[in-house]
Design an enzyme around this catalytic site. Sequence first.
Site, PDB file in Angstrom:
ATOM      1  N   ALA A 240      -2.518  -2.138   4.420  1.00 13.69           N
ATOM      2  CA  ALA A 240      -1.610  -3.635   4.269  1.00 13.69           C
ATOM      3  C   ALA A 240      -1.572  -3.341   6.099  1.00 13.69           C
ATOM      4  CB  ALA A 240      -0.668  -4.783   4.212  1.00 13.69           C
ATOM      5  N   SER A 241      -1.597  -2.312   6.652  1.00 13.39           N
ATOM      6  CA  SER A 241      -1.105  -2.333   8.356  1.00 13.39           C
ATOM      7  C   SER A 241      -2.781  -3.042   9.461  1.00 13.39           C
ATOM      8  CB  SER A 241      -1.092  -1.132   9.211  1.00 13.39           C
ATOM      9  OG  SER A 241      -2.071  -0.376   8.510  1.00 13.39           O
ATOM     10  N   ARG A 242      -3.578  -3.289   8.539  1.00 15.67           N
ATOM     11  CA  ARG A 242      -4.791  -3.530   9.577  1.00 15.67           C
ATOM     12  C   ARG A 242      -5.667  -3.977   7.766  1.00 15.67           C
ATOM     13  NH1 ARG A 242      -5.486   1.999   9.858  1.00 15.67           N
ATOM     14  NH2 ARG A 242      -4.033   2.753  12.423  1.00 15.67           N
TER      15      ARG A 242
ATOM     16  N   ILE B 143      -8.906  -5.618   6.098  1.00 13.68           N
ATOM     17  CA  ILE B 143      -8.773  -7.133   4.669  1.00 13.68           C
ATOM     18  C   ILE B 143      -6.644  -7.004   4.282  1.00 13.68           C
ATOM     19  CG2 ILE B 143      -9.278  -7.406   2.476  1.00 13.68           C
ATOM     20  CD1 ILE B 143     -11.865  -6.171   3.389  1.00 13.68           C
ATOM     21  N   GLY B 144      -6.412  -5.962   4.113  1.00 10.07           N
ATOM     22  CA  GLY B 144      -4.509  -6.138   3.747  1.00 10.07           C
ATOM     23  C   GLY B 144      -3.488  -6.840   4.984  1.00 10.07           C
TER      24      GLY B 144
ATOM     25  N   LYS C 134       0.474   3.728   5.277  1.00 10.79           N
ATOM     26  CA  LYS C 134       0.457   5.111   5.923  1.00 10.79           C
ATOM     27  C   LYS C 134       0.888   4.866   7.428  1.00 10.79           C
ATOM     28  CE  LYS C 134      -2.785   7.851   5.745  1.00 10.79           C
ATOM     29  NZ  LYS C 134      -4.243   8.496   5.336  1.00 10.79           N
TER      30      LYS C 134
ATOM     31  N   ASP D  71       1.882   6.426   1.046  1.00 12.75           N
ATOM     32  CA  ASP D  71       1.021   7.513   0.573  1.00 12.75           C
ATOM     33  C   ASP D  71       0.190   7.000  -0.730  1.00 12.75           C
ATOM     34  OD1 ASP D  71      -1.151   8.901   0.205  1.00 12.75           O
ATOM     35  OD2 ASP D  71      -0.300  10.792   1.653  1.00 12.75           O
TER      36      ASP D  71
ATOM     37  N   TYR E 238     -18.843   8.238  -3.387  1.00 18.70           N
ATOM     38  CA  TYR E 238     -17.660   6.837  -2.705  1.00 18.70           C
ATOM     39  C   TYR E 238     -18.434   5.738  -3.760  1.00 18.70           C
ATOM     40  CZ  TYR E 238     -16.833   2.507  -0.295  1.00 18.70           C
ATOM     41  OH  TYR E 238     -15.911   1.726  -0.149  1.00 18.70           O
TER      42      TYR E 238
END
Length: 275
Positions: free
Chosen positions: A14-16, A18-19, A38, A70, A164
């Site tokens: 959530a730090s950048r 979409i989150g 993280k 993490d 992926y």
Amino acid sequence: MSTLNNKTVFITGASRGIGRAIALACARQGANVVIAAKSDTPHPKLPGTIHTVADEVRAAGGQALPLVLDVRDEDQIKQRIDEAAEHFGGLDALVNNAGAIRLTGVEQLKVSRFDLLHQVNARAVLACSQAALPWLKKSGHGHILSMSPPVNMDPKWFAHFGPYTSTKYAMTMISIGMAQEFRRYGIAVNTLWPKTVISTAAIQHEAGGEQLMAKGRTPDIMADAAVSILSRSAEEMTGQNLIDEDVLREDGVTDFDVYRYVPGDADLMPDLYLD
């Protein structure tokens, strides 16, 4: 009154990107937002930490709890989810947003990189959902929402980056299973994926740079769709593999130009896995 008012939402990664956008959209609804990622200290290339997003959440009208997490560490996951639920007096929604991307085929992909893709994508959905489950059972409005695509078995989606793809599809398949498994608890489980490329740092650094960024939309479209999904009851919506634009169209949204990363009428690029 918003159905997310005073609800507690735990968001990974959530730090950048979409989150962060989902965190702010939930905050505007009056939610308690747990910013789990993280990024405790600033990154030389990437903007945002859990602390800067916490400040933004508070400014937007929500309560914030930044936690270092993490998602590869299941002991830490349980610890952080319990800490968040105890801090806010419960947990109502888990958003599995943390993700790892590497668009490489089997021949060139290091096994250690595949381990990372698997741990951050597929395994984290299982581990985070399992840790959140005891709290979500008590919610009465329990939700699990994971950022993963509808399963499209066209070989073209496996040809160049099968490793992926397999981890993103695993997120969705685990979610389909949980929707059925947790139905008896009244917990909604859905997935969400963007119709077009979302212009984030991950795209900028891993997938195509500024040229591709110009063909995408801002993370706000995913955030608005996520809030719409989290606001619904489990009876209304569970076991769905949803696309952001479809969710918003159902809500009556008709103007999607506001979400363009670069204003104008240039063609937008469809995201992976959508034909």
